[in-house]
Write a protein that holds these residues in place. Sequence first.
Motif, mmCIF file in Angstrom:
data_model
loop_
_atom_site.group_PDB
_atom_site.id
_atom_site.type_symbol
_atom_site.label_atom_id
_atom_site.label_comp_id
_atom_site.label_asym_id
_atom_site.label_seq_id
_atom_site.Cartn_x
_atom_site.Cartn_y
_atom_site.Cartn_z
ATOM 1 N N LEU A 105 3.225 16.955 -4.782
ATOM 2 C CA LEU A 105 4.621 16.965 -4.344
ATOM 3 C C LEU A 105 5.341 18.261 -4.706
ATOM 4 C CD1 LEU A 105 5.558 13.316 -5.376
ATOM 5 C CD2 LEU A 105 5.197 14.157 -3.055
ATOM 6 N N LYS A 106 4.851 18.956 -5.738
ATOM 7 C CA LYS A 106 5.516 20.185 -6.185
ATOM 8 C C LYS A 106 4.845 21.446 -5.667
ATOM 9 C CE LYS A 106 7.339 18.087 -10.406
ATOM 10 N NZ LYS A 106 7.390 18.147 -11.894
ATOM 11 N N HIS A 107 3.774 21.281 -4.898
ATOM 12 C CA HIS A 107 3.078 22.447 -4.349
ATOM 13 C C HIS A 107 3.924 23.081 -3.235
ATOM 14 C CE1 HIS A 107 -0.248 24.972 -3.043
ATOM 15 N NE2 HIS A 107 -0.049 24.556 -1.799
ATOM 16 N N GLU A 108 4.292 24.352 -3.416
ATOM 17 C CA GLU A 108 5.177 25.048 -2.468
ATOM 18 C C GLU A 108 6.367 24.154 -2.115
ATOM 19 O OE1 GLU A 108 3.476 27.130 0.827
ATOM 20 O OE2 GLU A 108 1.539 27.397 -0.177
ATOM 21 N N LYS A 109 7.051 23.728 -3.149
ATOM 22 C CA LYS A 109 8.124 22.744 -2.992
ATOM 23 C C LYS A 109 9.211 23.207 -2.031
ATOM 24 C CE LYS A 109 11.117 19.711 -5.694
ATOM 25 N NZ LYS A 109 11.588 19.359 -7.058
ATOM 26 N N ARG A 163 0.830 -1.208 0.000
ATOM 27 C CA ARG A 163 0.000 0.000 0.000
ATOM 28 C C ARG A 163 0.862 1.253 0.000
ATOM 29 N NH1 ARG A 163 -4.863 -1.399 4.281
ATOM 30 N NH2 ARG A 163 -5.654 -3.218 3.180
ATOM 31 N N ARG A 164 0.375 2.232 -0.718
ATOM 32 C CA ARG A 164 1.019 3.543 -0.738
ATOM 33 C C ARG A 164 -0.045 4.603 -0.435
ATOM 34 N NH1 ARG A 164 2.036 4.674 -7.221
ATOM 35 N NH2 ARG A 164 -0.011 4.021 -7.937
ATOM 36 N N PRO A 165 -0.539 4.665 0.791
ATOM 37 C CA PRO A 165 -1.560 5.664 1.124
ATOM 38 C C PRO A 165 -1.042 7.063 0.845
ATOM 39 C CG PRO A 165 -0.614 4.710 3.104
ATOM 40 C CD PRO A 165 -0.112 3.902 1.957
ATOM 41 N N THR A 166 -1.927 7.924 0.429
ATOM 42 C CA THR A 166 -1.493 9.247 -0.004
ATOM 43 C C THR A 166 -2.209 10.342 0.760
ATOM 44 O OG1 THR A 166 -1.340 10.725 -1.899
ATOM 45 C CG2 THR A 166 -3.224 9.263 -1.834
ATOM 46 N N TYR A 167 -1.589 11.504 0.787
ATOM 47 C CA TYR A 167 -2.218 12.676 1.388
ATOM 48 C C TYR A 167 -2.897 13.535 0.324
ATOM 49 C CZ TYR A 167 1.143 11.361 4.998
ATOM 50 O OH TYR A 167 1.881 10.667 5.916
ATOM 51 N N PHE A 168 -2.782 13.142 -0.943
ATOM 52 C CA PHE A 168 -3.303 13.969 -2.022
ATOM 53 C C PHE A 168 -4.827 14.083 -1.932
ATOM 54 C CE2 PHE A 168 0.402 12.572 -4.975
ATOM 55 C CZ PHE A 168 1.285 13.239 -4.147
ATOM 56 N N GLU A 196 1.632 20.317 8.973
ATOM 57 C CA GLU A 196 1.770 21.311 7.901
ATOM 58 C C GLU A 196 2.296 20.672 6.621
ATOM 59 O OE1 GLU A 196 4.069 25.514 6.828
ATOM 60 O OE2 GLU A 196 4.224 24.676 8.860
ATOM 61 N N LEU A 197 3.257 19.774 6.779
ATOM 62 C CA LEU A 197 3.854 19.142 5.605
ATOM 63 C C LEU A 197 2.841 18.264 4.867
ATOM 64 C CD1 LEU A 197 6.270 18.634 3.834
ATOM 65 C CD2 LEU A 197 7.133 16.994 5.515
ATOM 66 N N THR A 198 2.064 17.499 5.607
ATOM 67 C CA THR A 198 1.060 16.653 4.955
ATOM 68 C C THR A 198 -0.033 17.495 4.308
ATOM 69 O OG1 THR A 198 -0.055 16.379 7.099
ATOM 70 C CG2 THR A 198 1.426 14.629 6.403
ATOM 71 N N SER A 199 -0.324 18.649 4.904
ATOM 72 C CA SER A 199 -1.306 19.552 4.301
ATOM 73 C C SER A 199 -0.802 20.065 2.950
ATOM 74 C CB SER A 199 -1.583 20.722 5.240
ATOM 75 O OG SER A 199 -2.456 21.652 4.641
#
Length: 385
Positions: free
Chosen positions: A108-112, A21-26, A99-102
């Motif tokens: 992945l490139k949002h406010e990198k 599994r690769r659960p995501t925060y997206f 904050e990071l997961t948000s």
Amino acid sequence: MRGLQSFFESFYGPIFYRHFRRPTYFEKIKFRIQFTVETPKNLYLHLHRNSGNHPCLIHTYDHGSRGNLKRNISEKMVFDRVFLDFDVSNHEVKKIKKELTSLRSHGLKHEKSRQEELRDQLQDLITNEKIAKQAIDEAKHFAVKFKETFGKYPALFFSGCKGCHAYTFFKATGFKNLNLAVSWFAENVKKSYNQHTLDLSVTQDAQARLSRIPYSKHQLTDLVVVPFITEDDYDDIIRKSLHPHVEDFSREDYQTDFHKHLQKIDLVETYNARVKRINKPPNKASLDGSKNFNGVYDHRVFFKSILGDPVREYPDKEYVMYNCPFHDHDDRKPSFRVHKKGYYCYGCQKRGNYWQFFKDYYGLNNGGVKKYLQKLKKEVFKSYD
């Protein structure tokens, strides 16, 4: 590549039936989260594609066949190890991860640059502030005590963040209720050796448990899950994680007769649970002692009405799991167990019924609880005759 495949072959077997599994925060998920893995090469390829970007998790136990895995038949799972998790609760890490997961939820490139800054802060807390040291030290202490009793050390792995894992291996064995046996063992280890970081919520749901894959890169810290031994100091472990190389692994070095000990616990705890269930008198009085008061008929329905859908549901079991609603601890793994008659949190040890929940959660007295309950939906309640 070949070295990691060989490691997986020794660690999981040449053929296995598990979920990767690769659960995501997206927020917008455009890809699959779960895959079936059956060979070391298959697992390696999934790890190679996802490590560092997503959590790389796998079922701790083998389902035994593709059919069992597809239909999620837990009765035929192959139990050949026990997985224990040592994890430090840290407010600063929790704040950064939130904050990071948000930010990650937008991609992945949002406010990198901000994501990289937060990742570096996490790394600094782990590598320089040594926030995982307590968990690692307690895992080492457990390993020493385990060897004194069973003759061999468990396999220890740094988690890549603020904790570590311990695996004990044994001959594939059947259990009546592995959860009861492992829970009893873990609770007594925690109590006897004063293990503050041992996460009991992991042992309560052993059959559904996912564990982080060795040599995967943690998605938030970029630190790698690596093995360590009791002689390694904290800095040695961090160096391994920053500059990993695949070490030889042989299950025979960690294989013990621990399953015999667990089987004895399993028989006793299963019997005790059955006796408790049979001898428990039906309680038709309301939970505050008044026969005229409307009590909660099923706490699972009640908590669903106030907390929403459970994080985990088990159709063949009599309980559901939530993330703990109390704020006493970091509960990223659901440890708040709700059954028909009440609740119990394996993290903060709060327990009770709906009445106690409102007293603890809202700080109400008995009169305040009565007034509050009158506002709740009528379908949650059922009068006792």
